[in-house]
Write a protein that holds these residues in place. Structure first.
Motif, PDB file in Angstrom:
ATOM      1  N   ASP A 134       8.188  -0.334  -4.378  1.00  0.00           N
ATOM      2  CA  ASP A 134       9.127  -0.220  -3.260  1.00  0.00           C
ATOM      3  C   ASP A 134       9.097   1.194  -2.669  1.00  0.00           C
ATOM      4  N   ASP A 135       9.861   1.394  -1.597  1.00  0.00           N
ATOM      5  CA  ASP A 135       9.868   2.693  -0.906  1.00  0.00           C
ATOM      6  C   ASP A 135      10.330   3.821  -1.823  1.00  0.00           C
ATOM      7  N   GLU A 136      11.252   3.505  -2.739  1.00  0.00           N
ATOM      8  CA  GLU A 136      11.793   4.544  -3.612  1.00  0.00           C
ATOM      9  C   GLU A 136      10.719   5.108  -4.538  1.00  0.00           C
ATOM     10  N   VAL A 137       9.801   4.241  -4.995  1.00  0.00           N
ATOM     11  CA  VAL A 137       8.676   4.722  -5.804  1.00  0.00           C
ATOM     12  C   VAL A 137       7.870   5.739  -4.998  1.00  0.00           C
ATOM     13  N   ILE A 138       7.550   5.357  -3.781  1.00  0.00           N
ATOM     14  CA  ILE A 138       6.704   6.203  -2.930  1.00  0.00           C
ATOM     15  C   ILE A 138       7.403   7.516  -2.596  1.00  0.00           C
ATOM     16  N   LYS A 139       8.701   7.466  -2.372  1.00  0.00           N
ATOM     17  CA  LYS A 139       9.454   8.685  -2.024  1.00  0.00           C
ATOM     18  C   LYS A 139       9.586   9.629  -3.218  1.00  0.00           C
ATOM     19  N   ARG A 140       9.704   9.081  -4.426  1.00  0.00           N
ATOM     20  CA  ARG A 140       9.906   9.911  -5.621  1.00  0.00           C
ATOM     21  C   ARG A 140       8.611  10.499  -6.172  1.00  0.00           C
ATOM     22  N   ALA A 141       7.488   9.891  -5.838  1.00  0.00           N
ATOM     23  CA  ALA A 141       6.247  10.173  -6.570  1.00  0.00           C
ATOM     24  C   ALA A 141       5.316  11.138  -5.845  1.00  0.00           C
ATOM     25  N   GLU A 142       4.441  11.760  -6.652  1.00  0.00           N
ATOM     26  CA  GLU A 142       3.248  12.420  -6.144  1.00  0.00           C
ATOM     27  C   GLU A 142       2.185  11.335  -5.970  1.00  0.00           C
ATOM     28  N   LEU A 143       1.545  11.287  -4.808  1.00  0.00           N
ATOM     29  CA  LEU A 143       0.675  10.176  -4.459  1.00  0.00           C
ATOM     30  C   LEU A 143      -0.800  10.557  -4.565  1.00  0.00           C
ATOM     31  N   TYR A 144      -1.573   9.681  -5.237  1.00  0.00           N
ATOM     32  CA  TYR A 144      -3.019   9.858  -5.393  1.00  0.00           C
ATOM     33  C   TYR A 144      -3.687   8.512  -5.114  1.00  0.00           C
ATOM     34  N   VAL A 145      -4.956   8.537  -4.684  1.00  0.00           N
ATOM     35  CA  VAL A 145      -5.676   7.297  -4.351  1.00  0.00           C
ATOM     36  C   VAL A 145      -7.097   7.365  -4.903  1.00  0.00           C
ATOM     37  N   ASP A 146      -7.765   6.193  -4.959  1.00  0.00           N
ATOM     38  CA  ASP A 146      -9.174   6.232  -5.374  1.00  0.00           C
ATOM     39  C   ASP A 146     -10.023   6.806  -4.239  1.00  0.00           C
ATOM     40  N   THR A 147      -9.947   6.208  -3.055  1.00  0.00           N
ATOM     41  CA  THR A 147     -10.591   6.785  -1.874  1.00  0.00           C
ATOM     42  C   THR A 147      -9.599   6.738  -0.718  1.00  0.00           C
ATOM     43  N   ARG A 148      -9.572   7.796   0.064  1.00  0.00           N
ATOM     44  CA  ARG A 148      -8.655   7.825   1.210  1.00  0.00           C
ATOM     45  C   ARG A 148      -9.031   6.747   2.224  1.00  0.00           C
ATOM     46  N   ASP A 149     -10.329   6.612   2.495  1.00  0.00           N
ATOM     47  CA  ASP A 149     -10.769   5.638   3.496  1.00  0.00           C
ATOM     48  C   ASP A 149     -10.278   4.234   3.155  1.00  0.00           C
ATOM     49  N   GLY A 150     -10.413   3.858   1.875  1.00  0.00           N
ATOM     50  CA  GLY A 150     -10.008   2.515   1.476  1.00  0.00           C
ATOM     51  C   GLY A 150      -8.505   2.318   1.498  1.00  0.00           C
ATOM     52  N   CYS A 151      -7.774   3.240   0.882  1.00  0.00           N
ATOM     53  CA  CYS A 151      -6.328   3.043   0.699  1.00  0.00           C
ATOM     54  C   CYS A 151      -5.540   3.195   1.994  1.00  0.00           C
ATOM     55  N   LEU A 152      -6.042   4.014   2.911  1.00  0.00           N
ATOM     56  CA  LEU A 152      -5.335   4.192   4.179  1.00  0.00           C
ATOM     57  C   LEU A 152      -5.493   2.984   5.101  1.00  0.00           C
ATOM     58  N   VAL A 153      -6.432   2.109   4.766  1.00  0.00           N
ATOM     59  CA  VAL A 153      -6.671   0.917   5.589  1.00  0.00           C
ATOM     60  C   VAL A 153      -6.223  -0.353   4.870  1.00  0.00           C
ATOM     61  N   GLU A 154      -6.498  -0.447   3.563  1.00  0.00           N
ATOM     62  CA  GLU A 154      -6.318  -1.703   2.839  1.00  0.00           C
ATOM     63  C   GLU A 154      -5.152  -1.712   1.859  1.00  0.00           C
ATOM     64  N   GLY A 155      -4.725  -0.558   1.355  1.00  0.00           N
ATOM     65  CA  GLY A 155      -3.717  -0.529   0.298  1.00  0.00           C
ATOM     66  C   GLY A 155      -2.298  -0.645   0.835  1.00  0.00           C
ATOM     67  N   GLY A 156      -1.701  -1.821   0.687  1.00  0.00           N
ATOM     68  CA  GLY A 156      -0.364  -2.049   1.241  1.00  0.00           C
ATOM     69  C   GLY A 156       0.681  -1.060   0.755  1.00  0.00           C
ATOM     70  N   ASP A 157       0.549  -0.583  -0.494  1.00  0.00           N
ATOM     71  CA  ASP A 157       1.527   0.354  -1.045  1.00  0.00           C
ATOM     72  C   ASP A 157       1.493   1.709  -0.338  1.00  0.00           C
ATOM     73  N   ILE A 158       0.385   2.002   0.349  1.00  0.00           N
ATOM     74  CA  ILE A 158       0.267   3.220   1.147  1.00  0.00           C
ATOM     75  C   ILE A 158       0.445   2.906   2.628  1.00  0.00           C
ATOM     76  N   VAL A 159      -0.201   1.834   3.099  1.00  0.00           N
ATOM     77  CA  VAL A 159      -0.201   1.488   4.528  1.00  0.00           C
ATOM     78  C   VAL A 159       1.210   1.196   5.028  1.00  0.00           C
ATOM     79  N   GLN A 160       1.983   0.402   4.282  1.00  0.00           N
ATOM     80  CA  GLN A 160       3.305  -0.005   4.769  1.00  0.00           C
ATOM     81  C   GLN A 160       4.278   1.171   4.888  1.00  0.00           C
ATOM     82  N   PRO A 161       4.449   2.020   3.863  1.00  0.00           N
ATOM     83  CA  PRO A 161       5.336   3.168   4.032  1.00  0.00           C
ATOM     84  C   PRO A 161       4.832   4.170   5.069  1.00  0.00           C
ATOM     85  N   MET A 162       3.524   4.217   5.274  1.00  0.00           N
ATOM     86  CA  MET A 162       2.989   5.109   6.309  1.00  0.00           C
ATOM     87  C   MET A 162       3.371   4.585   7.701  1.00  0.00           C
ATOM     88  N   LYS A 163       3.243   3.267   7.896  1.00  0.00           N
ATOM     89  CA  LYS A 163       3.634   2.674   9.181  1.00  0.00           C
ATOM     90  C   LYS A 163       5.122   2.831   9.438  1.00  0.00           C
TER      91      LYS A 163
END
Length: 314
Positions: free
Chosen positions: A230-259
């Motif tokens: 949920d949003d609270e996880v994303i707000k509380r956490a330090e965020l890391y990804v496997d690849t930026r290209d992939g997660c910024l396009v396909e990863g809902g846990d990153i894409v949705q809070p970014m939108k």
């Protein structure tokens, strides 16, 4: 040509070696074109999808994973995904090996999570919570045990029967205490590492339930419409990804809070390239909550295929 079955592929990819192989390829890099998605019409049912994931090291190895995804197979009592990996000599083009794609994918995915945890989970992390009971679950246990002193594993799944079966399988495979969680919220409060591999479209992991110092590994939710946190996880956490290209396009846990404007690209502290190359130190505080989001990348398949080829006697 070397042919590796599912069991042979599993035996050729022990997690300590596989994690090291992934670390090495993220350090050195490789050529990794965008994966190809092709809709395949199937009369009378939902379309299938053909996925092609190529990658190569110039002058070394090249490979491509072909995966066919057929949603209608559930009615035929067949797996929804069939995959194979074709490894070639990148200098001569000679085809060297055909490797079981399902087992390769499951093990390299879990190994990528453990690779991230080697930088992001507390060194004394002993209690692993696995959310989900699919094929990846037992692989995530084995992989995390290769990088952290896991002594207790808790399983949470929607199906009590599947959770109990998975707990028995883990207990017979690894020297750990295994329990099945009744309530996910309570399990989240007690875990050092939370590893989620589900197809959920609604958040399962709630930030309010996480204690300081927890590492959260988000493996499922590989489409923008899917989400495990949920949003609270994303707000509380330090965020890391496997690849930026992939997660910024396909990863809902990153894409949705970014939108939604909750985070920006700048809030992603590092990807696996930067962690493996020591461009970012990873966890710096025992109190931080860290999140690693992965969607998979073709260089992980290539690293696994090269290792399986070598361990297969070549």
């Amino acid at each position: 040509m070397l042919l590796l079955s599912e069991d042979q592929t599993r035996d050729a990819l022990p997690f300590p070696e596989l994690i090291d192989s992934l670390r090495a390829i993220f350090q050195s890099g490789c050529v990794m074109p965008t994966r190809h998605h092709h809709d395949v019409e199937i009369p009378g049912e939902e379309d299938g999808t053909m996925l092609l994931m190529p990658a190569w090291v110039p002058g070394g190895f090249s490979g491509v994973k072909v995966a066919n995804v057929v949603p209608g197979n559930s009615d035929r009592n067949l797996p929804a995904v069939s995959a194979q990996y074709l490894l070639s000599d990148a200098r001569t083009g000679k085809m060297l090996a055909l490797i079981d794609g399902g087992e390769l994918t499951a093990r390299r995915t879990a190994a990528a999570s453990a690779l991230a945890a080697s930088y992001l989970a507390r060194p004394d992390a002993e209690h692993l919570l696995v959310v989900g009971t699919g094929r990846l679950a037992i692989n995530l246990v084995g992989a995390h045990m290769a990088v952290r002193p896991i002594k207790q594993v808790t399983i949470w799944g929607r199906s009590k029967e599947k959770s109990a079966n998975l707990a028995r399988e883990i207990g017979s495979s690894y020297p750990v205490k295994v329990t099945v969680a009744g309530k996910l919220g309570e399990a989240l409060e007690n875990a050092d590492i939370v590893s989620a591999a589900t197809l959920s479209s609604e958040p399962l992991i709630r930030g309010a339930d996480l204690r300081a110092g927890t590492h959260v590994d988000l493996v499922g939710a590989f489409k923008p419409s899917m989400r495990e946190s949920d949003d609270e996880v994303i707000k509380r956490a330090e965020l890391y990804v496997d690849t930026r290209d992939g997660c910024l396009v396909e990863g809902g846990d990153i894409v949705q809070p970014m939108k939604a404007g909750l985070i920006t690209e700048a809030d992603i502290k590092a990807d696996l390239y930067e962690l493996c190359r020591s461009d970012h130190p990873g966890r710096q505080s025992s109190e931080a909550i860290t999140v690693f989001k992965s969607v998979g990348a073709a260089l992980e398949d290539l690293a696994g295929a090269m290792l399986a080829y070598r361990n297969g006697g070549h």
